[in-house]
Every structure is written in structure tokens, then in C-alpha cells.
Design an enzyme around this catalytic site. Structure first.
Site, PDB file in Angstrom:
ATOM      1  N   SER A 164       0.864  -1.193   0.000  1.00 44.58           N
ATOM      2  CA  SER A 164       0.000   0.000   0.000  1.00 44.58           C
ATOM      3  C   SER A 164       0.893   1.233   0.000  1.00 44.58           C
ATOM      4  O   SER A 164       2.051   1.166   0.420  1.00 44.58           O
ATOM      5  CB  SER A 164      -0.865   0.000   1.273  1.00 44.58           C
ATOM      6  OG  SER A 164      -1.541   1.231   1.419  1.00 44.58           O
ATOM      7  N   TYR A 177      -1.995  -0.756  10.292  1.00 50.51           N
ATOM      8  CA  TYR A 177      -2.030  -0.978   8.843  1.00 50.51           C
ATOM      9  C   TYR A 177      -0.671  -0.598   8.237  1.00 50.51           C
ATOM     10  O   TYR A 177      -0.124  -1.331   7.397  1.00 50.51           O
ATOM     11  CB  TYR A 177      -3.168  -0.153   8.247  1.00 50.51           C
ATOM     12  CG  TYR A 177      -3.478  -0.446   6.796  1.00 50.51           C
ATOM     13  CD1 TYR A 177      -4.237  -1.552   6.426  1.00 50.51           C
ATOM     14  CD2 TYR A 177      -3.030   0.401   5.785  1.00 50.51           C
ATOM     15  CE1 TYR A 177      -4.535  -1.813   5.091  1.00 50.51           C
ATOM     16  CE2 TYR A 177      -3.317   0.152   4.452  1.00 50.51           C
ATOM     17  CZ  TYR A 177      -4.072  -0.955   4.106  1.00 50.51           C
ATOM     18  OH  TYR A 177      -4.360  -1.203   2.790  1.00 50.51           O
TER      19      TYR A 177
HETATM   20  N1  NAD Z   1      -8.775   0.104  -1.675  1.00 45.24           N
HETATM   21  C1  NAD Z   1      -7.760   0.810  -1.223  1.00 45.24           C
HETATM   22  O1  NAD Z   1      -7.849   2.033  -1.056  1.00 45.24           O
HETATM   23  C2  NAD Z   1      -6.432   0.134  -0.934  1.00 45.24           C
HETATM   24  C3  NAD Z   1      -5.296   0.938  -0.882  1.00 45.24           C
HETATM   25  C4  NAD Z   1      -4.057   0.343  -0.646  1.00 45.24           C
HETATM   26  C5  NAD Z   1      -3.978  -1.017  -0.462  1.00 45.24           C
HETATM   27  N2  NAD Z   1      -5.108  -1.775  -0.501  1.00 45.24           N
HETATM   28  C6  NAD Z   1      -4.976  -3.211  -0.326  1.00 45.24           C
HETATM   29  O2  NAD Z   1      -5.441  -3.845  -1.488  1.00 45.24           O
HETATM   30  C7  NAD Z   1      -5.844  -5.178  -1.172  1.00 45.24           C
HETATM   31  C8  NAD Z   1      -7.185  -5.457  -1.793  1.00 45.24           C
HETATM   32  O3  NAD Z   1      -8.148  -4.616  -1.193  1.00 45.24           O
HETATM   33  P1  NAD Z   1      -9.429  -4.084  -1.970  1.00 45.24           P
HETATM   34  O4  NAD Z   1      -9.227  -2.638  -2.192  1.00 45.24           O
HETATM   35  O5  NAD Z   1      -9.730  -4.949  -3.105  1.00 45.24           O
HETATM   36  O6  NAD Z   1     -10.533  -4.259  -0.809  1.00 45.24           O
HETATM   37  P2  NAD Z   1     -11.770  -5.284  -0.695  1.00 45.24           P
HETATM   38  O7  NAD Z   1     -12.188  -5.217   0.740  1.00 45.24           O
HETATM   39  O8  NAD Z   1     -12.763  -4.991  -1.736  1.00 45.24           O
HETATM   40  O9  NAD Z   1     -11.123  -6.698  -1.018  1.00 45.24           O
HETATM   41  C9  NAD Z   1     -10.359  -7.411  -0.077  1.00 45.24           C
HETATM   42  C10 NAD Z   1     -10.801  -8.856  -0.131  1.00 45.24           C
HETATM   43  O10 NAD Z   1      -9.991  -9.606   0.793  1.00 45.24           O
HETATM   44  C11 NAD Z   1     -10.846 -10.478   1.490  1.00 45.24           C
HETATM   45  N3  NAD Z   1     -10.243 -10.864   2.769  1.00 45.24           N
HETATM   46  C12 NAD Z   1     -10.139 -10.104   3.886  1.00 45.24           C
HETATM   47  N4  NAD Z   1      -9.585 -10.814   4.875  1.00 45.24           N
HETATM   48  C13 NAD Z   1      -9.330 -12.047   4.366  1.00 45.24           C
HETATM   49  C14 NAD Z   1      -8.756 -13.228   4.896  1.00 45.24           C
HETATM   50  N5  NAD Z   1      -8.344 -13.287   6.179  1.00 45.24           N
HETATM   51  N6  NAD Z   1      -8.642 -14.308   4.104  1.00 45.24           N
HETATM   52  C15 NAD Z   1      -9.073 -14.273   2.815  1.00 45.24           C
HETATM   53  N7  NAD Z   1      -9.629 -13.186   2.256  1.00 45.24           N
HETATM   54  C16 NAD Z   1      -9.748 -12.080   3.022  1.00 45.24           C
HETATM   55  C17 NAD Z   1     -12.129  -9.702   1.675  1.00 45.24           C
HETATM   56  O11 NAD Z   1     -13.232 -10.534   2.007  1.00 45.24           O
HETATM   57  C18 NAD Z   1     -12.265  -9.016   0.327  1.00 45.24           C
HETATM   58  O12 NAD Z   1     -12.971  -9.798  -0.601  1.00 45.24           O
HETATM   59  C19 NAD Z   1      -5.797  -5.257   0.341  1.00 45.24           C
HETATM   60  O13 NAD Z   1      -4.603  -5.898   0.732  1.00 45.24           O
HETATM   61  C20 NAD Z   1      -5.779  -3.826   0.790  1.00 45.24           C
HETATM   62  O14 NAD Z   1      -5.167  -3.648   2.043  1.00 45.24           O
HETATM   63  C21 NAD Z   1      -6.334  -1.228  -0.739  1.00 45.24           C
END
Ligand code: NAD
Length: 289
Positions: A164, A177
Site C-alpha cells: 500500500s 495498517y
Molecule cells: N482500496 C484501497 O484504497 C487500498 C489501498 C491500498 C492497499 N489496498 C490493499 O489492497 C488489497 C485489496 O483490497 P481491496 O481494495 O480490493 O478491498 P476489498 O475489501 O474490496 O477486497 C479485499 C478482499 O480480501 C478479502 N479478505 C479479507 N480478509 C481475508 C482473509 N483473512 N482471508 C481471505 N480473504 C480475506 C475480503 O473478504 C475481500 O474480498 C488489500 O490488501 C488492501 O489492504 C487497498
């Protein structure tokens, strides 16, 4: 008469490859799965599909994996899916065994599953600290640990972990985080050294704020706008745009922007890129080293 091609040449870039994506039920994980499938790969996805009652941000729900699986299959690709928690080594290793039985190899692994919450460090609920570290950092370790022996045996593989922008600096209310995502970058660099001799690359993508359910929710709307009674997504976007951290005129990027980086890292074009991080965030990265 010329027939309309259903796929372009570039769409076959991952033909014959097997890609495993954690957190593939929705958001970026689904986007990566569909793009890899559209480019020829068969797909394996897992997701937790269950809400931890002590975490304020909703995770995926039952049915998410099925939706992704149907969308992959509609692209003419195979998709294996399972409810599995990346914190649960037995479940994750069991799913990886199923992938091997079904497909016989794993070429690409995207350790994408992640969660967040927000609290100042002096008020951080221990459970939230533990859940974020165990999912975002240990979950990535568990994923790498599960697929690396297979890739070592194959003498090839691409591992891409989702870190991230928060893995490059400190942010208010996000010390847990921050720690998890800085940790992912360290894990990627160390793993890249250990696995490089086996022709396996390990890299991280660092998204800034991406338009997915992890941030499009009531908790995040209130976090960004504590002064408003009924904050909207547009209020969140306004806060990001006025915050001065993203020089380009974009509040939240679409998940496809991260998928582009993931597909690049998985492609032959990136075959000697390893131990690297790619920041995708409208210039968010310009303010830190
Ligand atoms: N959206 C943002 O702004 C952002 C920014 C930087 C980093 N990220 C990172 O990107 C990645 C994807 O996030 P996203 O934006 O698609 O969010 P999202 O919440 O839509 O998707 C994350 C997915 O991971 C699944 N998940 C959570 N805990 C889990 C576990 N213990 N085992 C298996 N699956 C699990 C959730 O159910 C969800 O489907 C994450 O690692 C998040 O930290 C997101």
C-alpha cells in the site's frame, strides 16, 4: 469476410498459465482475476467471505467468490474457488493442494487479501492490531510459503503482494495498517532474494486509495468526515483531493489501475524485475522515498 476476433493477440499473453489470487471475491482481487482470465490464464481464488464482528470495515460476503468464478468462466477460463482465510495455514495449504490437483502448477500468485480499521495507537483495540497484522502480513507470508515450494520445483513463478501507499509512510490512525504494509515490502524483498535463483520473482504493488468496498463504506465516510452528519462518497473524494497528497487530479483510482501493474509484473516484460515495489497512486509516491 473477416471474422470478429473474440480475443486480441495481447489477450493470449497468459495462455496456459495458472494464477492464484487471495481475496478474489471482490475489489482488486476480482479485477486481477478477470484481467488475468481475459488474458488467457486459468484462475484459482480464495476469500474469507465472513465478517469479523470486532472489525468496523465489512469484508466480503457469501456469494462473492461465486460471482467472480462465474465472471471468469464467462471469459472461457476455468476457475477454482474456495472459502479460505489467509490466516489459516491449514485451509490455505489445503486450497493450494486442490489447485495442484486441478491444474498441476501455479505460475502466478497474487497475495492480495487485506483488511483495515482505524484508531490512534494509544486507543488501538488489540484485536484490531492482531487481525490487521495477521491478515495483511502473516496472510501474505502464508501465501508465499504455500506456493513457493511449488514454484521452486517448477523453477519458475511470479509472486505479487499487495502492499500500500501506507507501506511507505505513516498515516494517522493507521499504525497497525502501516506496520502490516511496511512488513509486506520487507517480506517481498527478503523472499525475492531467497527465491531469485529459482527464477521466481517477488514484487509488491503499492496502491494509494482505490475505489473498492474496503473504502466505499460508512466507516470510511465517517473517518474522513467526522464533522459531517451524513457524509457521502463524494465528501471522501473531496477530502482526498484537498489533502494535497495526490498531485494528479484523481481521488480514488479504479482497481484496473492496480491490475495493470499486477499484469505487468506477472508478464514476460517484467521477468527480471524482482524485489521491487510499484506505486500506483496518481503521484502519491512523489512525496516519500
Ligand atoms: N482500496 C484501497 O484504497 C487500498 C489501498 C491500498 C492497499 N489496498 C490493499 O489492497 C488489497 C485489496 O483490497 P481491496 O481494495 O480490493 O478491498 P476489498 O475489501 O474490496 O477486497 C479485499 C478482499 O480480501 C478479502 N479478505 C479479507 N480478509 C481475508 C482473509 N483473512 N482471508 C481471505 N480473504 C480475506 C475480503 O473478504 C475481500 O474480498 C488489500 O490488501 C488492501 O489492504 C487497498
Amino acid at each position: 469476410m473477416t471474422s470478429t476476433p473474440t480475443r486480441s493477440q495481447a489477450d493470449d499473453e497468459f495462455e496456459g498459465k495458472i494464477a492464484f489470487i487471495t481475496g478474489g471475491g471482490r475489489g482488486q482481487g476480482r479485477c486481477h482475476a478477470l484481467a488475468l482470465a481475459a488474458a488467457g490464464a486459468d484462475i484459482a481464488i480464495c476469500d474469507i467471505e465472513e465478517q469479523d464482528p470486532e472489525m468496523p470495515v465489512p469484508t466480503g460476503a457469501p456469494g462473492d467468490l461465486d460471482t467472480t468464478r462465474r465472471q471468469v468462466e464467462a471469459l472461457g477460463r476455468r476457475c477454482l474457488s474456495a472459502v479460505a482465510d489467509v490466516r489459516d495455514r491449514v485451509a490455505l495449504n489445503g486450497f493450494v493442494d486442490s489447485i495442484m490437483r486441478e491444474f498441476g502448477r501455479i505460475d502466478i500468485a497474487v497475495a492480495n487479501a487485506g483488511i483495515y480499521s482505524a484508531a490512534p495507537i494509544h486507543q488501538m483495540p488489540d484485536h484490531q492490531f492482531d487481525a490487521v497484522l495477521q491478515t495483511n502480513l502473516t496472510g501474505v507470508y502464508n501465501t508465499i510459503r504455500a506456493v513457493a515450494p511449488i514454484m521452486v520445483e517448477q523453477r519458475s513463478g511470479r509472486i505479487i503482494a499487495t502492499a500500500s501507499g501506507a507501506g511507505r509512510l505513516g498515516l494517522p490512525n493507521l499504525a497497525h495498517y502501516n506496520a502490516s504494509k511496511w512488513g509486506v515490502i520487507g517480506l517481498v524483498k527478503g523472499s525475492a532474494i531467497d527465491l531469485g535463483r529459482y527464477n521466481i520473482s517477488v514484487n509488491a504493488v503499492c496502491p494509494a486509495t482505490i475505489d473498492t468496498p474496503i473504502v466505499r463504506n460508512e466507516f470510511t465516510r465517517r473517518l474522513y468526515n467526522p464533522e459531517l452528519e451524513n457524509p457521502t462518497d463524494a465528501d471522501v473524494d473531496r477530502k482526498i483531493l484537498s489533502g494535497g497528497k495526490v498531485p494528479m487530479p484523481v481521488a480514488m483510482l479504479q482497481p484496473e489501475e492496480i491490475t495493470n501493474a499486477v499484469l505487468f509484473l506477472a508478464s514476460d516484460r517484467a521477468k527480471y524485475i524482482s524485489g521491487s515495489t510499484i506505486d500506483v497512486g496518481g503521484g502519491y509516491a512523489a512525496s516519500h522515498t
